[in-house]
Design an enzyme around this catalytic site. Structure first.
Site, PDB file in Angstrom:
ATOM      1  N   LYS A  13       0.829  -1.210   0.000  1.00  0.00           N
ATOM      2  CA  LYS A  13       0.000   0.000   0.000  1.00  0.00           C
ATOM      3  C   LYS A  13       0.865   1.261   0.000  1.00  0.00           C
ATOM      4  CE  LYS A  13      -1.915  -1.011   3.938  1.00  0.00           C
ATOM      5  NZ  LYS A  13      -1.173  -2.261   4.219  1.00  0.00           N
ATOM      6  N   ARG A  88      -9.071   1.395   8.999  1.00  0.00           N
ATOM      7  CA  ARG A  88      -8.670   0.036   9.330  1.00  0.00           C
ATOM      8  C   ARG A  88      -9.795  -0.751   9.992  1.00  0.00           C
ATOM      9  NH1 ARG A  88      -2.842   0.408   8.847  1.00  0.00           N
ATOM     10  NH2 ARG A  88      -1.784  -1.443   9.613  1.00  0.00           N
ATOM     11  N   ARG A 127      11.611  -5.873   4.545  1.00  0.00           N
ATOM     12  CA  ARG A 127      11.308  -4.438   4.420  1.00  0.00           C
ATOM     13  C   ARG A 127      12.312  -3.595   5.199  1.00  0.00           C
ATOM     14  NH1 ARG A 127       5.420  -2.123   5.298  1.00  0.00           N
ATOM     15  NH2 ARG A 127       5.475  -3.360   7.210  1.00  0.00           N
ATOM     16  N   ARG A 160      11.597  -1.882  10.950  1.00  0.00           N
ATOM     17  CA  ARG A 160      10.584  -1.538  11.942  1.00  0.00           C
ATOM     18  C   ARG A 160      10.474  -2.629  12.992  1.00  0.00           C
ATOM     19  NH1 ARG A 160       5.395  -0.061   8.452  1.00  0.00           N
ATOM     20  NH2 ARG A 160       4.468  -1.138  10.218  1.00  0.00           N
ATOM     21  N   ARG A 171      -0.564  -8.925  13.460  1.00  0.00           N
ATOM     22  CA  ARG A 171      -1.115  -7.901  12.567  1.00  0.00           C
ATOM     23  C   ARG A 171      -1.985  -8.529  11.474  1.00  0.00           C
ATOM     24  NH1 ARG A 171       4.317  -5.298  11.090  1.00  0.00           N
ATOM     25  NH2 ARG A 171       3.133  -4.126   9.544  1.00  0.00           N
TER      26      ARG A 171
HETATM   27  P1  ADP Z   1       1.442  -1.958   7.733  1.00  0.00           P
HETATM   28  O1  ADP Z   1       0.870  -1.436   6.471  1.00  0.00           O
HETATM   29  O2  ADP Z   1       2.726  -2.684   7.535  1.00  0.00           O
HETATM   30  O3  ADP Z   1       0.476  -2.727   8.569  1.00  0.00           O
HETATM   31  P2  ADP Z   1       1.245   0.634   9.078  1.00  0.00           P
HETATM   32  O4  ADP Z   1       2.394   1.539   9.056  1.00  0.00           O
HETATM   33  O5  ADP Z   1       0.054   0.966   8.269  1.00  0.00           O
HETATM   34  O6  ADP Z   1       1.846  -0.779   8.690  1.00  0.00           O
HETATM   35  O7  ADP Z   1       0.756   0.428  10.578  1.00  0.00           O
HETATM   36  C1  ADP Z   1       1.632   0.114  11.639  1.00  0.00           C
HETATM   37  C2  ADP Z   1       0.855   0.065  12.950  1.00  0.00           C
HETATM   38  O8  ADP Z   1       0.323   1.365  13.225  1.00  0.00           O
HETATM   39  C3  ADP Z   1      -0.342  -0.857  12.960  1.00  0.00           C
HETATM   40  O9  ADP Z   1       0.015  -2.198  13.285  1.00  0.00           O
HETATM   41  C4  ADP Z   1      -1.204  -0.209  14.045  1.00  0.00           C
HETATM   42  O10 ADP Z   1      -0.705  -0.508  15.347  1.00  0.00           O
HETATM   43  C5  ADP Z   1      -0.968   1.262  13.805  1.00  0.00           C
HETATM   44  N1  ADP Z   1      -1.954   1.837  12.856  1.00  0.00           N
HETATM   45  C6  ADP Z   1      -1.707   2.303  11.598  1.00  0.00           C
HETATM   46  N2  ADP Z   1      -2.834   2.763  11.029  1.00  0.00           N
HETATM   47  C7  ADP Z   1      -3.824   2.585  11.943  1.00  0.00           C
HETATM   48  C8  ADP Z   1      -5.221   2.850  11.950  1.00  0.00           C
HETATM   49  N3  ADP Z   1      -5.852   3.376  10.881  1.00  0.00           N
HETATM   50  N4  ADP Z   1      -5.933   2.526  13.069  1.00  0.00           N
HETATM   51  C9  ADP Z   1      -5.320   2.003  14.144  1.00  0.00           C
HETATM   52  N5  ADP Z   1      -4.016   1.710  14.208  1.00  0.00           N
HETATM   53  C10 ADP Z   1      -3.259   1.992  13.116  1.00  0.00           C
HETATM   54  P1  ADP Z   2       2.328  -1.803   3.177  1.00  0.00           P
HETATM   55  O1  ADP Z   2       2.330  -0.300   3.164  1.00  0.00           O
HETATM   56  O2  ADP Z   2       1.080  -2.376   2.559  1.00  0.00           O
HETATM   57  O3  ADP Z   2       2.576  -2.366   4.539  1.00  0.00           O
HETATM   58  P2  ADP Z   2       4.892  -1.618   1.743  1.00  0.00           P
HETATM   59  O4  ADP Z   2       4.615  -0.718   0.597  1.00  0.00           O
HETATM   60  O5  ADP Z   2       5.659  -1.080   2.895  1.00  0.00           O
HETATM   61  O6  ADP Z   2       3.511  -2.294   2.245  1.00  0.00           O
HETATM   62  O7  ADP Z   2       5.643  -2.910   1.163  1.00  0.00           O
HETATM   63  C1  ADP Z   2       6.088  -3.954   2.029  1.00  0.00           C
HETATM   64  C2  ADP Z   2       7.459  -4.451   1.528  1.00  0.00           C
HETATM   65  O8  ADP Z   2       7.303  -5.117   0.273  1.00  0.00           O
HETATM   66  C3  ADP Z   2       8.490  -3.345   1.299  1.00  0.00           C
HETATM   67  O9  ADP Z   2       9.755  -3.858   1.651  1.00  0.00           O
HETATM   68  C4  ADP Z   2       8.409  -3.081  -0.211  1.00  0.00           C
HETATM   69  O10 ADP Z   2       9.655  -2.626  -0.729  1.00  0.00           O
HETATM   70  C5  ADP Z   2       8.060  -4.465  -0.755  1.00  0.00           C
HETATM   71  N1  ADP Z   2       7.190  -4.430  -1.944  1.00  0.00           N
HETATM   72  C6  ADP Z   2       6.216  -3.536  -2.231  1.00  0.00           C
HETATM   73  N2  ADP Z   2       5.613  -3.834  -3.414  1.00  0.00           N
HETATM   74  C7  ADP Z   2       6.223  -4.958  -3.862  1.00  0.00           C
HETATM   75  C8  ADP Z   2       6.063  -5.776  -5.051  1.00  0.00           C
HETATM   76  N3  ADP Z   2       5.135  -5.500  -5.976  1.00  0.00           N
HETATM   77  N4  ADP Z   2       6.881  -6.848  -5.171  1.00  0.00           N
HETATM   78  C9  ADP Z   2       7.801  -7.136  -4.225  1.00  0.00           C
HETATM   79  N5  ADP Z   2       8.001  -6.414  -3.112  1.00  0.00           N
HETATM   80  C10 ADP Z   2       7.228  -5.336  -2.930  1.00  0.00           C
END
Ligand code: ADP
Ligand code: ADP
Ligand code: ZN
Length: 220
Positions: A13, A88, A127, A160, A171
């Site tokens: 995303k 979320r 990542r 992270r 998660r």
């Molecule tokens: P990812 O896409 O890898 O799950 P995010 O950066 O979106 O990671 O989120 C990391 C953490 O931040 C989540 O596991 C949660 O604890 C918190 N978080 C992010 N967005 C929200 C949201 N919209 N509502 C509640 N908690 C959130």
């Molecule tokens: P999210 O915001 O949904 O948690 P990220 O954009 O942070 O996801 O992507 C998670 C990990 O996967 C990062 O290390 C990113 O570089 C990698 N990634 C993202 N898109 C792709 C793809 N199409 N193929 C392989 N790896 C990807």
């Protein structure tokens, strides 16, 4: 364009939101980035947020809604925005709809990025995130030119804390329970598009562009 990107942690995303934000000239609004900024400030609120994030749980809606509301009121979000990681749960989605409605606005689309669990684990375990500009990399799939250093800003890349395997499992569970119901929610509203998130980053981007075709402004 007012777009929501939905999908499990690691679906890509953030990667897609950044690319589309650049293409369309509108901001990427990431609730995770906003929360990590608060956590870095080391306030009472930051410590409270961290206590949820470290366990892979959702941070209470009240705090997240306040951060998003403040962010969406900024001038650069007037032309549109790409929400990444928010909403979320259904409560957040309803609050978003209400806030937009008050301003006479509505969402254009919610795009769900679909990626199977095995692929997610691979993506998250490799990542790396820039401490300065939040750009993401992957040690194997999207490596930076110089290990540990951000190509875009020279910032330091870190792993992270909540990307540890056990927290990722939690998660994924939270996603299944709290966030997946949003697919039905947006489906009922006629706003949902589902996109295959497996494959090269720019191929996924093309799929998203064709899913929002007709809504998006032409790339400039
Ligand atoms: P990812 O896409 O890898 O799950 P995010 O950066 O979106 O990671 O989120 C990391 C953490 O931040 C989540 O596991 C949660 O604890 C918190 N978080 C992010 N967005 C929200 C949201 N919209 N509502 C509640 N908690 C959130
Ligand atoms: P999210 O915001 O949904 O948690 P990220 O954009 O942070 O996801 O992507 C998670 C990990 O996967 C990062 O290390 C990113 O570089 C990698 N990634 C993202 N898109 C792709 C793809 N199409 N193929 C392989 N790896 C990807
Ligand atoms: Zn950077």
């Amino acid at each position: 364009m007012r777009l929501v990107l939905l999908g499990p942690p690691g679906a890509g995303k953030g990667t897609q939101a950044r690319a589309l934000a650049t293409l369309w000239g509108i901001p990427q609004v990431s609730s995770g980035d906003l929360l990590r900024t608060v956590v870095r400030e080391d306030s009472e609120l930051g410590r409270e947020a961290a206590s949820y994030m470290d366990r892979g749980q959702l941070v209470p809606d009240e705090l997240v809604l306040k951060l998003i509301d403040e962010r969406l009121r900024k001038k650069d979000a007037r032309k549109g925005f790409i929400l990444d990681g928010f909403p979320r749960n259904v409560m957040q989605a309803e609050a978003l709809a209400k806030g937009l409605d008050k301003a006479g606005l509505k969402l254009d689309k919610a795009v769900a990025v679909i990626v199977p669990d095995e692929e997610i684990v691979k993506r998250i375990s490799g990542r790396r995130t820039c401490a300065k500009c939040n750009a993401m990399y992957h040690v194997a799939f999207e490596p930076p030119k110089k290990p540990g250093v951000c190509d875009k800003c020279g910032g330091e890349l870190y792993q992270r804390e909540d990307d540890a395997e056990e927290t990722v499992r939690e998660r994924l569970k939270v996603f299944a329970e709290a966030t997946r119901p949003l697919l039905d929610y947006y489906g009922r509203l006629g706003l949902l598009e589902q996109v295959d998130g497996v494959g090269r980053t720019d191929d996924v981007e093309k799929r998203i562009l064709s899913a929002v075709n007709g809504v998006a402004p032409p790339p400039n």
